[in-house]
Motif scaffolding. Structure first.
Motif, PDB file in Angstrom:
ATOM      1  N   GLU A 132       0.807  -1.222   0.000  1.00 23.78           N
ATOM      2  CA  GLU A 132       0.000   0.000   0.000  1.00 23.78           C
ATOM      3  C   GLU A 132       0.841   1.272   0.000  1.00 23.78           C
ATOM      4  O   GLU A 132       0.370   2.339  -0.426  1.00 23.78           O
ATOM      5  N   LEU A 133       2.089   1.203   0.447  1.00 26.73           N
ATOM      6  CA  LEU A 133       2.956   2.382   0.473  1.00 26.73           C
ATOM      7  C   LEU A 133       3.930   2.420  -0.703  1.00 26.73           C
ATOM      8  O   LEU A 133       4.770   3.312  -0.769  1.00 26.73           O
ATOM      9  N   ALA A 134       3.785   1.482  -1.619  1.00 29.56           N
ATOM     10  CA  ALA A 134       4.756   1.369  -2.708  1.00 29.56           C
ATOM     11  C   ALA A 134       4.807   2.608  -3.576  1.00 29.56           C
ATOM     12  O   ALA A 134       5.869   2.960  -4.115  1.00 29.56           O
ATOM     13  N   ARG A 135       3.691   3.288  -3.757  1.00 23.80           N
ATOM     14  CA  ARG A 135       3.627   4.439  -4.649  1.00 23.80           C
ATOM     15  C   ARG A 135       4.042   5.741  -3.965  1.00 23.80           C
ATOM     16  O   ARG A 135       4.025   6.802  -4.584  1.00 23.80           O
ATOM     17  N   ASP A 136       4.386   5.677  -2.685  1.00 19.35           N
ATOM     18  CA  ASP A 136       4.741   6.886  -1.929  1.00 19.35           C
ATOM     19  C   ASP A 136       6.259   6.944  -1.748  1.00 19.35           C
ATOM     20  O   ASP A 136       6.816   6.215  -0.925  1.00 19.35           O
ATOM     21  N   PRO A 137       6.951   7.813  -2.496  1.00 17.87           N
ATOM     22  CA  PRO A 137       8.420   7.868  -2.408  1.00 17.87           C
ATOM     23  C   PRO A 137       8.943   8.293  -1.037  1.00 17.87           C
ATOM     24  O   PRO A 137      10.107   8.041  -0.719  1.00 17.87           O
ATOM     25  N   ASP A 138       8.087   8.922  -0.225  1.00 20.69           N
ATOM     26  CA  ASP A 138       8.547   9.461   1.053  1.00 20.69           C
ATOM     27  C   ASP A 138       8.151   8.601   2.247  1.00 20.69           C
ATOM     28  O   ASP A 138       8.594   8.866   3.368  1.00 20.69           O
ATOM     29  N   ALA A 139       7.333   7.605   2.030  1.00 23.74           N
ATOM     30  CA  ALA A 139       6.860   6.776   3.139  1.00 23.74           C
ATOM     31  C   ALA A 139       8.004   5.961   3.737  1.00 23.74           C
ATOM     32  O   ALA A 139       8.883   5.480   3.033  1.00 23.74           O
ATOM     33  N   ASP A 140       7.972   5.802   5.044  1.00 18.96           N
ATOM     34  CA  ASP A 140       9.025   5.074   5.757  1.00 18.96           C
ATOM     35  C   ASP A 140       8.497   3.689   6.134  1.00 18.96           C
ATOM     36  O   ASP A 140       7.644   3.548   7.016  1.00 18.96           O
ATOM     37  N   HIS A 141       8.982   2.672   5.440  1.00 16.43           N
ATOM     38  CA  HIS A 141       8.594   1.293   5.734  1.00 16.43           C
ATOM     39  C   HIS A 141       9.745   0.400   5.292  1.00 16.43           C
ATOM     40  O   HIS A 141      10.321   0.610   4.226  1.00 16.43           O
ATOM     41  N   PRO A 142      10.115  -0.595   6.103  1.00 13.82           N
ATOM     42  CA  PRO A 142      11.295  -1.404   5.763  1.00 13.82           C
ATOM     43  C   PRO A 142      11.119  -2.318   4.565  1.00 13.82           C
ATOM     44  O   PRO A 142      12.109  -2.718   3.938  1.00 13.82           O
ATOM     45  N   PHE A 143       9.861  -2.666   4.219  1.00 19.23           N
ATOM     46  CA  PHE A 143       9.639  -3.636   3.141  1.00 19.23           C
ATOM     47  C   PHE A 143       8.517  -3.150   2.210  1.00 19.23           C
ATOM     48  O   PHE A 143       7.475  -3.790   2.070  1.00 19.23           O
ATOM     49  N   LYS A 144       8.784  -2.053   1.530  1.00 18.55           N
ATOM     50  CA  LYS A 144       7.800  -1.489   0.598  1.00 18.55           C
ATOM     51  C   LYS A 144       7.699  -2.318  -0.691  1.00 18.55           C
ATOM     52  O   LYS A 144       6.856  -2.053  -1.539  1.00 18.55           O
ATOM     53  N   GLY A 145       8.550  -3.320  -0.826  1.00 25.95           N
ATOM     54  CA  GLY A 145       8.482  -4.202  -1.980  1.00 25.95           C
ATOM     55  C   GLY A 145       7.521  -5.360  -1.807  1.00 25.95           C
ATOM     56  O   GLY A 145       7.326  -6.151  -2.742  1.00 25.95           O
ATOM     57  N   ASN A 146       6.885  -5.484  -0.643  1.00 25.40           N
ATOM     58  CA  ASN A 146       6.023  -6.629  -0.347  1.00 25.40           C
ATOM     59  C   ASN A 146       4.841  -6.764  -1.303  1.00 25.40           C
ATOM     60  O   ASN A 146       4.406  -5.797  -1.933  1.00 25.40           O
ATOM     61  N   PHE A 147       4.339  -7.974  -1.366  1.00 25.30           N
ATOM     62  CA  PHE A 147       3.139  -8.341  -2.135  1.00 25.30           C
ATOM     63  C   PHE A 147       1.914  -8.096  -1.246  1.00 25.30           C
ATOM     64  O   PHE A 147       1.864  -8.533  -0.104  1.00 25.30           O
ATOM     65  N   ASP A 148       0.908  -7.409  -1.787  1.00 26.99           N
ATOM     66  CA  ASP A 148      -0.342  -7.170  -1.062  1.00 26.99           C
ATOM     67  C   ASP A 148      -1.251  -8.389  -1.260  1.00 26.99           C
ATOM     68  O   ASP A 148      -1.904  -8.524  -2.297  1.00 26.99           O
ATOM     69  N   VAL A 149      -1.261  -9.264  -0.281  1.00 25.48           N
ATOM     70  CA  VAL A 149      -2.029 -10.502  -0.405  1.00 25.48           C
ATOM     71  C   VAL A 149      -3.530 -10.215  -0.478  1.00 25.48           C
ATOM     72  O   VAL A 149      -4.280 -10.937  -1.156  1.00 25.48           O
TER      73      VAL A 149
END
Length: 446
Positions: A132-149
């Motif tokens: 859900e945060l993949a499209r946000d260049p500024d969002a802070d998350h360790p695994f923005k590459g995850n698959f949205d199940v």
């Protein structure tokens, strides 16, 4: 190997870009100063790899080099069967050509260009299921590459489980700024694929870089080695496709690997048709041998740590120069936010591709657009990937890239966008060969 490089004059760069149709893929490499178009096959091999290259066995069938590769895949990745191919897209062909049919849907955390094209070429629908945060260049998350199940289950509701023969997970996620995928997410995707009776395929091009991020960011694996994490993460897959030009550290080569003997036999037959005999797969034996060595080197801590840290250093230099980048930086590249650098250029004029051209004009730096131009019909942000070849460039080169990007931002108003004047029939691959021109140069431009 090393070679001298020179920065062509501004006049020469202008001529070269015009002749290339404002597409960096069409530039001659001799006209490029710092080449960050891709990290695929552009790195420097080690002394051990060069030694293996000289000892390669060129037997058409059953070569010693193939046995070395098979043992390396078993040791490093944990799969019993291996089908070598000329590169990653060859592996995609032998796997998806067997598993995917017309009318199917194939979910992925985010399809990259050739994966998307191979799925589409089979008459199937490539569906992205990004975090859900993949499209946000500024969002802070360790695994923005995850698959949205959850998005995967929505697809099941839309098309039915019987129409989803394959579920794909790309690690790291190249289409989402090289962001890593957690092992926990990999387990969730494996369970999802198992529940709908789909084959779970990991695109493992950058599996070692991903394992490094897991060690740094996923508490369960803080005390594990990169090699142990890689084996664990890949163990949940039924098969992998691999471009050896990334984390096998070679200039050419790839493979598909799996445990299922039936899938292996089908992939072997397709390999014979499109690649070559299944113990060389379109490669010289020496390239197979070098790939076997590179697989083992990729999971060595000193190598992978230095690799990821150099990418992070380029990200810091760009940020310090006031250039907006996708955060946090990934494992193989820094992704510049083109929409922030060129906010006045509308999306239909391809701000990402305009930024690629601007970087070349300002400093002879070649990157690649991964936004609306490369992925037509998607809602991906307009990013420019600056991919670092492995074991190749020095800090001085990185500083030049940052200075060039800063100069582009200072002169941003000079760049008004581009429009396509010629493109191939298959839009999924248009960024490789399409020709463009400055939008202001066209009578039909707004």
């Amino acid at each position: 190997m090393v070679e001298p490089i020179t920065l062509p004059s501004r006049e020469r760069r202008e001529e070269a870009l015009d002749a290339a149709g404002y597409n960096a893929f069409n530039l001659d490499a001799d006209d490029v100063f710092v080449d960050l178009l891709t990290d695929s096959g552009t790195g420097t091999m080690s002394a051990e790899q060069w030694g293996a290259l000289m000892r390669g066995d060129e037997a058409y069938a059953g070569s010693r080099s193939f046995r070395e590769l098979r043992e390396a895949v078993r040791e490093v990745m944990g799969f019993e069967h291996v089908v070598p191919t000329h590169q990653g897209r060859g592996a995609e062909n032998v796997v998806y050509g067997v598993l995917v049919e017309e009318g199917d849907a194939v979910p992925n955390n985010a399809h990259f260009d050739t994966t998307r094209a191979h799925v589409a070429n089979q008459g199937a629908d490539p569906v992205d299921c990004p975090h859900e945060l993949a499209r946000d260049p500024d969002a802070d998350h360790p695994f923005k590459g995850n698959f949205d199940v959850d998005a995967g289950w929505e697809l099941v509701e839309d098309v039915g489980a019987e129409s989803i023969p394959v579920v794909v997970l790309t690690v790291t996620n190249n289409s989402v700024a090289g962001q890593p995928v957690s092992v926990a997410n990999t387990r969730e995707v494996a369970a999802f694929a198992d529940e709908i009776d789909a084959t779970f395929v990991i695109d493992a091009c950058r599996f070692a870089e991903n394992a490094h991020f897991v060690r740094e960011r996923e508490a369960e694996f803080a005390d594990a080695t990169v090699a142990e994490i890689a084996r664990e993460q890949l163990s949940y897959a039924d098969a992998v496709t691999m471009s050896g030009k990334k984390d096998a550290l070679v200039n050419i080569g790839g493979f598909a690997a799996m445990d299922d003997p039936d899938l292996f036999e089908a992939a072997k037959q397709r390999c014979i048709l499109y690649e070559g005999f299944p113990t060389y797969g379109g490669l010289a034996g020496r390239d197979v041998a070098a790939m076997a060595v590179g697989l083992r080197e990729a999971v060595e801590p000193p190598y992978v740590r230095e690799r990821v840290e150099q990418v992070a250093e380029l990200g810091r230099l760009l940020t310090d120069a006031g250039v907006p980048v996708y955060e946090p930086t990934g494992g193989h590249a820094v992704y510049v936010d083109a929409e922030s650098v060129l906010p006045h250029v509308p999306k239909e004029r391809f701000p990402g591709q305009e930024l690629v051209c601007a970087l070349y004009l300002e400093g002879g730096v070649r990157g690649v657009e991964l936004g609306g131009f490369a992925f037509p019909g998607t809602d991906r942000p307009d990013l420019v990937r600056l991919a670092l070849p492995r074991r190749t460039y020095s800090r001085e080169h990185l500083e030049h890239v940052a200075e060039t990007a800063a100069a582009v931002r200072e002169s941003a108003e000079c760049y008004e966008g581009l429009q396509i004047v010629e493109e191939p029939p298959m839009r999924e691959l248009r960024h490789f060969s399409a020709r463009l021109e400055p939008a202001a140069a066209s009578p039909s431009a707004d």
